[in-house]
Design a protein around this motif. Structure first.
Motif, PDB file in Angstrom:
ATOM      1  N   ALA A 161      50.058  41.954  39.351  1.00  0.00           N
ATOM      2  CA  ALA A 161      50.109  40.977  38.264  1.00  0.00           C
ATOM      3  C   ALA A 161      49.440  41.478  36.988  1.00  0.00           C
ATOM      4  CB  ALA A 161      49.461  39.661  38.703  1.00  0.00           C
ATOM      5  N   GLY A 162      48.874  42.677  37.021  1.00  0.00           N
ATOM      6  CA  GLY A 162      48.256  43.241  35.826  1.00  0.00           C
ATOM      7  C   GLY A 162      46.983  42.546  35.408  1.00  0.00           C
ATOM      8  N   MET A 163      46.306  41.883  36.342  1.00  0.00           N
ATOM      9  CA  MET A 163      45.074  41.182  35.993  1.00  0.00           C
ATOM     10  C   MET A 163      43.919  42.167  35.800  1.00  0.00           C
ATOM     11  SD  MET A 163      44.825  37.800  38.403  1.00  0.00           S
ATOM     12  CE  MET A 163      46.114  36.553  38.451  1.00  0.00           C
ATOM     13  N   ARG A 164      42.993  41.791  34.952  1.00  0.00           N
ATOM     14  CA  ARG A 164      41.704  42.481  34.911  1.00  0.00           C
ATOM     15  C   ARG A 164      40.919  42.049  36.140  1.00  0.00           C
ATOM     16  NH1 ARG A 164      42.641  40.342  29.721  1.00  0.00           N
ATOM     17  NH2 ARG A 164      42.842  41.934  28.079  1.00  0.00           N
ATOM     18  N   ILE A 165      39.982  42.881  36.587  1.00  0.00           N
ATOM     19  CA  ILE A 165      39.246  42.554  37.801  1.00  0.00           C
ATOM     20  C   ILE A 165      38.459  41.250  37.629  1.00  0.00           C
ATOM     21  CG2 ILE A 165      37.270  44.019  37.168  1.00  0.00           C
ATOM     22  CD1 ILE A 165      36.959  44.641  40.166  1.00  0.00           C
ATOM     23  N   ALA A 166      37.905  41.023  36.444  1.00  0.00           N
ATOM     24  CA  ALA A 166      37.155  39.782  36.205  1.00  0.00           C
ATOM     25  C   ALA A 166      38.083  38.570  36.292  1.00  0.00           C
ATOM     26  CB  ALA A 166      36.476  39.832  34.850  1.00  0.00           C
ATOM     27  N   GLU A 167      39.327  38.732  35.853  1.00  0.00           N
ATOM     28  CA  GLU A 167      40.298  37.639  35.922  1.00  0.00           C
ATOM     29  C   GLU A 167      40.645  37.312  37.364  1.00  0.00           C
ATOM     30  OE1 GLU A 167      42.468  38.713  31.644  1.00  0.00           O
ATOM     31  OE2 GLU A 167      43.397  39.299  33.548  1.00  0.00           O
ATOM     32  N   ALA A 168      40.841  38.352  38.174  1.00  0.00           N
ATOM     33  CA  ALA A 168      41.166  38.121  39.586  1.00  0.00           C
ATOM     34  C   ALA A 168      40.012  37.429  40.302  1.00  0.00           C
ATOM     35  CB  ALA A 168      41.493  39.447  40.269  1.00  0.00           C
ATOM     36  N   LEU A 169      38.787  37.852  39.999  1.00  0.00           N
ATOM     37  CA  LEU A 169      37.624  37.280  40.672  1.00  0.00           C
ATOM     38  C   LEU A 169      37.277  35.883  40.163  1.00  0.00           C
ATOM     39  CD1 LEU A 169      35.255  40.372  41.037  1.00  0.00           C
ATOM     40  CD2 LEU A 169      37.000  39.513  42.597  1.00  0.00           C
ATOM     41  N   SER A 170      37.901  35.479  39.073  1.00  0.00           N
ATOM     42  CA  SER A 170      37.632  34.140  38.540  1.00  0.00           C
ATOM     43  C   SER A 170      38.501  33.066  39.191  1.00  0.00           C
ATOM     44  CB  SER A 170      37.862  34.114  37.022  1.00  0.00           C
ATOM     45  OG  SER A 170      39.245  34.215  36.721  1.00  0.00           O
ATOM     46  N   LEU A 171      39.419  33.463  40.067  1.00  0.00           N
ATOM     47  CA  LEU A 171      40.259  32.481  40.745  1.00  0.00           C
ATOM     48  C   LEU A 171      39.408  31.514  41.558  1.00  0.00           C
ATOM     49  CD1 LEU A 171      42.600  34.396  39.943  1.00  0.00           C
ATOM     50  CD2 LEU A 171      43.597  33.940  42.185  1.00  0.00           C
TER      51      LEU A 171
END
Length: 298
Positions: A148-158
Motif C-alpha cells: 500500500a506504499g505506507m510509511r512505517i509510522a502510518e502502518a503502526l498508527s492503525l
C-alpha cells in the motif's frame, strides 16, 4: 521564563500546530536545546535576536563535532524554524528566520528491492519470529509498506477498530494530510490473520500492532526484524522497511502508473518528490540492461 518553558512551547507547536511526527519533534527539540544551552538563552527575546552570524558560529561548532552535511542541513532547518517561532512569541513584526544557506547535499536515489525480495522479506520475518503471532504481525506490517506504499509510522498508527480492512483505507500522513490507498487482498488477509492470533485484547481505539509486552509496536522492532530477515536472505543494508515503500512506488511506475496518481498514493505534497522515481526506474532498467545484454557480459 526558563529554558524548559521555551522548549515545552516549541514541542507543543511542532506536535500540535504543525502536526510533525514524534521523530521530528524530538530532533527539532534537541536542536533547539543545544542552541539554548550553547548560547545561554532563556527568553524568547534572546532567541529572537540570534543573528545569522551567531547561528553560523553555532553550526560551525556542531560541524567540528563531526556533523555530516545532511545532519547540518536538518539542524539548520530546525533552528530557523525555532528562531522564527521565537520572533512570533516575542511579538516581532517580522518573523522570518535569519538568512543562512545550508550545506549542499547530494541526493541519492532510493534503493528499491525486487518484487520477489519484497515478498521474501515479508515471509522471512514471519519465519524468523520468536512467536507465531509476532511473525504474523511483522509480515502484516511489511505488506502494508510494500502493498500500500505506507510509511512505517502510518502502518503502526492503525487502530484495532480499523479491522477488518476494506478494499480502500484512508491514511493520515505527514502534516495531517489524508489520502486513500487501495489494499490488495493479500494485505488485508495478512492484517486479519495477525488480528486473529494476537494474544492481546484489541480495543477499538487502541493500537492494532502490539509489541511483545502488549504496548504499541515501535518502529525499532520492525527495523530489527527486517534486519534479521535481510541478513538471512543475503540482501544489502539498504533493504529496510522504508525501502519497501520506495519499491512500491518504483514497481508501480515501471508497470505504467502515471506520476500524478503515484503522487496521490504516496501522499507527496509536491510532484517533485514523486519525480525522483522516474530516475530510479531508469537506473533500474540500465542495471538490468548491463547485467543481461550479451555485449555487456562479454
Amino acid at each position: 521564563m526558563t529554558k524548559h518553558d521555551l522548549l515545552e512551547a516549541w514541542h507543543n507547536h511542532l506536535a500540535l500546530a504543525q502536526r510533525r511526527s514524534p521523530h521530528t519533534v524530538r530532533a527539532y527539540g534537541k536542536a533547539a536545546e543545544r542552541l539554548l544551552t550553547g548560547m545561554k538563552l532563556s527568553r524568547w527575546d534572546d532567541v529572537a535576536d540570534v543573528t545569522a552570524t551567531r547561528l553560523r558560529t553555532h553550526l560551525a561548532s556542531r560541524r567540528s563535532d563531526g556533523l555530516s552535511n545532511a545532519s547540518a542541513a536538518r539542524e539548520l532547518s530546525a533552528l530557523k524554524g525555532f528562531i522564527g517561532f521565537a520572533r512570533a512569541q516575542a511579538g516581532h513584526e517580522k518573523t522570518d528566520a535569519p538568512r543562512l544557506r545550508g550545506p549542499r547535499i547530494k541526493k541519492g536515489l532510493p534503493r528499491p528491492v525486487t518484487p520477489d525480495d519484497a515478498l521474501g522479506l515479508a515471509d522471512t520475518v514471519e519465519e524468523l519470529a520468536a512467536a507465531e503471532w509476532i511473525g504474523a504481525r511483522d509480515r502484516a506490517v511489511l505488506l502494508l509498506l510494500y502493498g500500500a506504499g505506507m510509511r512505517i509510522a502510518e502502518a503502526l498508527s492503525l487502530k484495532s477498530g480499523d479491522v477488518p480492512l476494506g478494499e480502500r483505507f484512508t491514511v493520515t500522513g505527514k502534516g495531517g494530510k489524508q489520502r486513500v490507498v487501495p489494499l490488495l487482498p493479500v494485505v488485508r488477509e495478512a492484517v486479519a490473520q495477525y488480528a486473529a492470533v494476537c494474544p492481546w485484547t484489541l480495543s477499538a481505539d487502541d493500537a492494532l500492532f502490539r509489541g511483545a509486552k502488549g504496548g504499541p509496536l515501535g518502529q525499532g522492532a520492525v527495523q530489527k526484524a527486517t534486519a534479521r530477515a535481510r541478513k538471512a536472505m543475503g540482501l544489502p543494508d539498504t533493504a529496510t522497511p522504508h525501502a519497501l515503500r520506495h519499491s512500491f512506488a518504483t514497481h508501480l511506475l515501471g508497470a505504467g502508473a502515471d506520476l500524478r496518481s503515484l503522487q496521490e498514493l504516496l501522499g507527496h505534497a509536491s510532484l517533485g518528490s514523486t519525480q525522483i522515481y522516474t530516475k530510479v526506474d531508469a537506473a533500474t532498467l540500465l542495471d538490468t540492461y548491463r547485467s543481461a545484454h550479451p555485449r555487456e557480459r562479454s
